[in-house]
Scaffold this motif. Structure first.
Motif, PDB file in Angstrom:
ATOM      1  N   VAL A 105       0.847  -1.205   0.000  1.00 60.86           N
ATOM      2  CA  VAL A 105       0.000   0.000   0.000  1.00 60.86           C
ATOM      3  C   VAL A 105       0.878   1.250   0.000  1.00 60.86           C
ATOM      4  O   VAL A 105       0.664   2.185  -0.783  1.00 60.86           O
ATOM      5  CB  VAL A 105      -0.950   0.002   1.222  1.00 60.86           C
ATOM      6  N   ARG A 106       1.887   1.251   0.855  1.00 60.01           N
ATOM      7  CA  ARG A 106       2.778   2.425   0.935  1.00 60.01           C
ATOM      8  C   ARG A 106       3.536   2.621  -0.376  1.00 60.01           C
ATOM      9  O   ARG A 106       3.746   3.746  -0.827  1.00 60.01           O
ATOM     10  CB  ARG A 106       3.754   2.267   2.104  1.00 60.01           C
ATOM     11  N   GLU A 107       3.947   1.498  -0.995  1.00 55.80           N
ATOM     12  CA  GLU A 107       4.672   1.584  -2.271  1.00 55.80           C
ATOM     13  C   GLU A 107       3.789   2.226  -3.340  1.00 55.80           C
ATOM     14  O   GLU A 107       4.243   3.092  -4.093  1.00 55.80           O
ATOM     15  CB  GLU A 107       5.111   0.186  -2.725  1.00 55.80           C
ATOM     16  N   CYS A 108       2.532   1.816  -3.408  1.00 61.85           N
ATOM     17  CA  CYS A 108       1.615   2.398  -4.400  1.00 61.85           C
ATOM     18  C   CYS A 108       1.468   3.907  -4.192  1.00 61.85           C
ATOM     19  O   CYS A 108       1.576   4.690  -5.138  1.00 61.85           O
ATOM     20  CB  CYS A 108       0.236   1.732  -4.314  1.00 61.85           C
ATOM     21  N   PHE A 109       1.228   4.304  -2.944  1.00 61.24           N
ATOM     22  CA  PHE A 109       1.006   5.733  -2.671  1.00 61.24           C
ATOM     23  C   PHE A 109       2.304   6.546  -2.690  1.00 61.24           C
ATOM     24  O   PHE A 109       2.263   7.773  -2.736  1.00 61.24           O
ATOM     25  CB  PHE A 109       0.280   5.905  -1.334  1.00 61.24           C
ATOM     26  N   SER A 110       3.456   5.871  -2.697  1.00 61.28           N
ATOM     27  CA  SER A 110       4.736   6.590  -2.716  1.00 61.28           C
ATOM     28  C   SER A 110       5.058   7.169  -4.089  1.00 61.28           C
ATOM     29  O   SER A 110       5.990   7.946  -4.242  1.00 61.28           O
ATOM     30  CB  SER A 110       5.870   5.639  -2.320  1.00 61.28           C
ATOM     31  N   GLY A 111       4.301   6.726  -5.097  1.00 64.56           N
ATOM     32  CA  GLY A 111       4.592   7.176  -6.462  1.00 64.56           C
ATOM     33  C   GLY A 111       5.429   6.190  -7.248  1.00 64.56           C
ATOM     34  O   GLY A 111       5.863   6.482  -8.363  1.00 64.56           O
ATOM     35  N   ALA A 112       5.668   4.996  -6.692  1.00 62.10           N
ATOM     36  CA  ALA A 112       6.492   3.985  -7.378  1.00 62.10           C
ATOM     37  C   ALA A 112       5.905   3.602  -8.729  1.00 62.10           C
ATOM     38  O   ALA A 112       6.623   3.254  -9.654  1.00 62.10           O
ATOM     39  CB  ALA A 112       6.641   2.744  -6.500  1.00 62.10           C
ATOM     40  N   PHE A 113       4.561   3.680  -8.843  1.00 61.13           N
ATOM     41  CA  PHE A 113       3.900   3.331 -10.103  1.00 61.13           C
ATOM     42  C   PHE A 113       3.324   4.573 -10.798  1.00 61.13           C
ATOM     43  O   PHE A 113       2.447   4.473 -11.658  1.00 61.13           O
ATOM     44  CB  PHE A 113       2.789   2.308  -9.855  1.00 61.13           C
ATOM     45  N   GLY A 114       3.841   5.744 -10.393  1.00 61.68           N
ATOM     46  CA  GLY A 114       3.372   6.981 -11.015  1.00 61.68           C
ATOM     47  C   GLY A 114       1.900   7.224 -10.716  1.00 61.68           C
ATOM     48  O   GLY A 114       1.390   6.850  -9.660  1.00 61.68           O
ATOM     49  N   ALA A 115       1.201   7.835 -11.667  1.00 61.32           N
ATOM     50  CA  ALA A 115      -0.218   8.154 -11.491  1.00 61.32           C
ATOM     51  C   ALA A 115      -1.060   6.902 -11.310  1.00 61.32           C
ATOM     52  O   ALA A 115      -2.156   6.949 -10.738  1.00 61.32           O
ATOM     53  CB  ALA A 115      -0.728   8.949 -12.694  1.00 61.32           C
ATOM     54  N   ALA A 116      -0.544   5.744 -11.795  1.00 56.18           N
ATOM     55  CA  ALA A 116      -1.294   4.486 -11.687  1.00 56.18           C
ATOM     56  C   ALA A 116      -1.601   4.132 -10.233  1.00 56.18           C
ATOM     57  O   ALA A 116      -2.590   3.459  -9.944  1.00 56.18           O
ATOM     58  CB  ALA A 116      -0.511   3.348 -12.335  1.00 56.18           C
TER      59      ALA A 116
END
Length: 434
Positions: A173-184
């Motif tokens: 969850v933190r990785e997703c919201f960190s911007g690791a996948f950009g706008a996705a």
């Protein structure tokens, strides 16, 4: 009535193994005139003309198609579909195989897809959708593990994390919201973890009629025994022997229900709809929908398709798919993917590839190029993580599998890696997933 004898020039978008398989099948048609592939790869250059167009620039694609007198545009990858390339092509008056941007949300937004499934009553995993990190973390803690965390948008197949522990889920969850996948990753979907074998069912559709293709099963994990990180796919076979008649009927009904729901909501979906299913104890449930052909599923499905692909795709583009019945070769197909050392992490490019001609000299073998390029000196070299898909057809599953691996032995490049267990689990039967 459409003239089914006239040849047409075709523009195919994409550069992977899927596109090489599509290019070869399109080129087989007596209706195929000049075949342009943008940008293509070392394999597509042998069946058509690679052209340098930005595949996800709607206006550039439409302008080229109009200027070249193209009579059909086929969109391979998801990014051009989500960008609205099909809309621009249709606006230019050119038939297009591939949904517009509205329909491409089936893949471009997991939240959109899950909400549509809910409205259509399509069986899928229970889920929550979040734009706030703390709310997502609270949901994960309430649900417990194992659980699946997904970036909402396109993340090149890397935005789905199956978390076995609560710690892994929180980190995802933190990785997703960190911007690791950009706008996705600005919206995150958290789902229950379904159990059972996976199965892909793709379908041709013109937005009204749905024609399901043959079943296929991909192997996504990098290492044998389904270990290691997820990849774009390490191998695949078709058909899937463990699927029951009832399960197949249920999956076909889901595909029809999805297209009907899209139409009811005013979305004109013409192209390929890909259903990724989990065969759970309660019946098939949808893991995800994709808005295009799968890769590497295409490399085992198209060799078994007896129809003229140009005819089928034009029927989809012109909304007369009700005139078409699909026919399939009574053969098994197994494809093994050869990858660069280090994939899906970092890997080196530019390794010289040898032995493809020897492999293709074997009866029933086709080698599809994915990450290949031709150097100025004419040498074929690696240019991606997934380099080649070696597909074999056989009268039995075992024969096709043995032939595919024998063909893989003929091919060589520095750092060649592959899984040696593609299809083994299915050969043991359904209890192998118990």
């Amino acid at each position: 009535m459409t003239d089914t004898t006239q040849t047409i020039d075709i523009l195919l978008l994409g550069s992977g193994g899927r596109e090489h398989a599509l290019a070869m099948k399109l080129a087989e048609s007596p209706r195929c005139g000049t075949l342009y592939i943008a940008p293509g790869n070392g394999g597509t250059a042998q069946v058509g003309e690679n052209v340098a167009i930005a595949e996800d620039d709607p206006q550039a694609v439409a302008d080229f198609a109009r200027g070249a007198g193209v009579g059909l545009v086929v969109v391979g990858p998801e990014a051009p579909l989500v960008a609205g390339v099909a809309d621009a092509v249709r606006a230019a008056g050119i038939p297009c195989f591939g949904p517009g941007a509205a329909g491409a949300q089936m893949e471009g937004s997991k939240k959109f897809s899950k909400e549509l499934m809910e409205r259509a009553g399509i069986p899928t995993a229970a889920y929550g959708s979040f734009t706030d990190e703390e709310a997502a973390l609270a949901y994960v803690r309430a649900q417990g593990a194992p659980i699946v965390v997904k970036a909402d948008g396109l993340a090149a197949g890397k935005g789905v994390i199956v978390a076995e522990t609560l710690e892994e889920a929180e980190e995802a969850v933190r990785e997703c919201f960190s911007g690791a996948f950009g706008a996705a990753g600005s919206t995150v979907v958290v789902e229950e973890c379904l159990t059972g074998p996976e199965c892909s069912l793709l379908a041709f559709t013109d937005g009204k009629t749905v024609r399901p293709m043959a079943t296929a099963q991909d192997h996504k994990r990098a290492l044998e025994g389904d270990m290691g990180p997820n990849t774009g796919g390490m191998g695949v076979y078709s058909p899937v022997p463990i699927v029951t008649d009832d399960e197949l009927a249920a999956m076909k009904q889901v595909m029809a229900d999805a297209v009907a729901e899209l139409a009811a909501e005013g979305i004109d979906y013409r192209g390929c709809l890909y259903g990724g299913f989990m065969l759970t104890p309660e019946g098939p449930k949808v893991l995800e929908f994709n808005a295009r052909f799968g890769d590497p599923e295409t490399q085992v499905i198209l060799p078994r398709l007896e129809n003229d692909l140009v005819d089928v795709m034009l029927a989809c583009a012109e909304q007369r798919l009700d005139e078409v019945e699909l026919a399939w070769r009574d053969a098994w197909a197994v494809a093994v993917v050869l990858t660069s050392a280090g994939y899906p992490g970092s890997y080196e490019k530019g390794k010289v590839i040898t032995g493809i001609e020897d492999a293709e000299a074997m009866d029933g073998v086709t080698v599809y190029h994915a990450g290949t390029a031709v150097r100025e000196d004419g040498e074929l070299v690696t240019s991606g993580g997934r380099v080649l898909a070696v597909t074999a057809l056989g009268e039995t599953f075992e024969a096709a599998r043995d032939l595919a691996y024998a063909a893989c032995e003929k091919i060589d490049f520095e750092g060649k890696t592959l899984r040696h267990d593609i299809g083994l689990r299915a050969l043991r039967g359904r209890e192998a997933w118990a």
